[in-house]
Motif scaffolding. Structure first.
Motif, PDB file in Angstrom:
ATOM      1  N   GLY A   1     -31.707  48.369   6.926  1.00 21.94           N
ATOM      2  CA  GLY A   1     -32.300  48.878   5.702  1.00 21.94           C
ATOM      3  C   GLY A   1     -33.648  48.240   5.424  1.00 21.94           C
ATOM      4  O   GLY A   1     -34.314  47.738   6.325  1.00 21.94           O
ATOM      5  N   VAL A   2     -34.035  48.219   4.159  1.00 21.88           N
ATOM      6  CA  VAL A   2     -35.335  47.685   3.772  1.00 21.88           C
ATOM      7  C   VAL A   2     -35.276  46.159   3.749  1.00 21.88           C
ATOM      8  O   VAL A   2     -34.398  45.567   3.129  1.00 21.88           O
ATOM      9  CB  VAL A   2     -35.761  48.239   2.389  1.00 21.88           C
TER      10      VAL A   2
ATOM     11  N   THR B   1     -39.651  46.850  14.707  1.00 22.02           N
ATOM     12  CA  THR B   1     -39.984  47.141  13.311  1.00 22.02           C
ATOM     13  C   THR B   1     -41.487  47.302  13.130  1.00 22.02           C
ATOM     14  O   THR B   1     -41.946  48.224  12.446  1.00 22.02           O
ATOM     15  CB  THR B   1     -39.435  46.041  12.391  1.00 22.02           C
TER      16      THR B   1
ATOM     17  N   GLN C   1     -42.502  45.128   2.787  1.00 22.73           N
ATOM     18  CA  GLN C   1     -41.161  45.703   2.862  1.00 22.73           C
ATOM     19  C   GLN C   1     -41.171  46.861   3.850  1.00 22.73           C
ATOM     20  O   GLN C   1     -41.996  47.764   3.743  1.00 22.73           O
ATOM     21  CB  GLN C   1     -40.725  46.205   1.486  1.00 22.73           C
TER      22      GLN C   1
ATOM     23  N   GLU D   1     -38.610  49.449   6.621  1.00 23.93           N
ATOM     24  CA  GLU D   1     -37.292  49.932   7.024  1.00 23.93           C
ATOM     25  C   GLU D   1     -36.980  49.324   8.390  1.00 23.93           C
ATOM     26  O   GLU D   1     -37.726  49.502   9.347  1.00 23.93           O
ATOM     27  CB  GLU D   1     -37.302  51.461   7.109  1.00 23.93           C
TER      28      GLU D   1
END
Length: 175
Positions: A29-30, A48, A22, A24
């Motif tokens: 968002g997550v 990311t 997981q 950000e």
């Protein structure tokens, strides 16, 4: 998810990142890393991963199942020493006992991508076993040349395979 860095000539690092990690994601968002190819293009995944690791990613290559099998095809029969038996959580992929095997490209691709019972970290043991076998085959000049001819973007993988000092690690994560 696989991150490669080729060092100065004779060293290379391979970092395996669980796809369920997981993170950000800018503007989203997550999210799980494995979901990012469905959310945007390779640039989103690259940014990311750069944010997650704090490093600059020079290039990104995203392969679907067919492209992965094609990339593996010049290396068939790939010698794999499985540290543990492989079972398939979806009943669609390969099932193999622990031990030594020589597998074709489709089976190797299935071992790299098929969900297995247990945690994602457990599955990365199988991924590393397959990568080690693939790297052995990529040390052959003819196989390396065929692999790069089919997908020139895999040159960094071929270089990593030939490195005398290569390290494979998994990103430390918690269940």
């Amino acid at each position: 998810l696989l991150v490669l860095t080729a060092g100065s000539g004779n060293d290379a690092s391979v970092l395996l990142i669980p796809t369920a990690t997981q993170v950000e994601v800018p503007s989203l968002g997550v999210q799980a890393l494995g979901d990012l190819p469905n959310q945007g293009d390779a640039d989103l995944l690259e940014v990311t991963v750069e944010n997650l690791l704090g490093v600059d990613v020079a290039r990104t290559l995203v392969l679907d199942d067919a492209e992965l099998a094609a990339a593996l095809r010049p290396s068939s029969k790939i010698p794999i020493s499985l540290h543990r038996a492989v079972t398939d959580a979806t009943d669609t992929g390969p099932v193999l006992p622990a031990g030594d095997h020589a597998v074709d490209a489709a089976t190797a691709a299935g071992l790299l991508t098929t969900p297995q019972p247990g945690s994602e970290l457990d599955r990365l043991v199988t991924v590393q076993d397959v990568l080690e076998g693939w790297f052995k085959r990529l040390r052959s000049e003819s196989i390396a040349a065929k692999t790069k001819a089919g997908q020139p973007e895999l040159a960094v993988l071929v270089d990593a395979a030939k490195a005398g000092d290569r390290r494979i690690d998994s990103l430390p994560v918690e269940s």
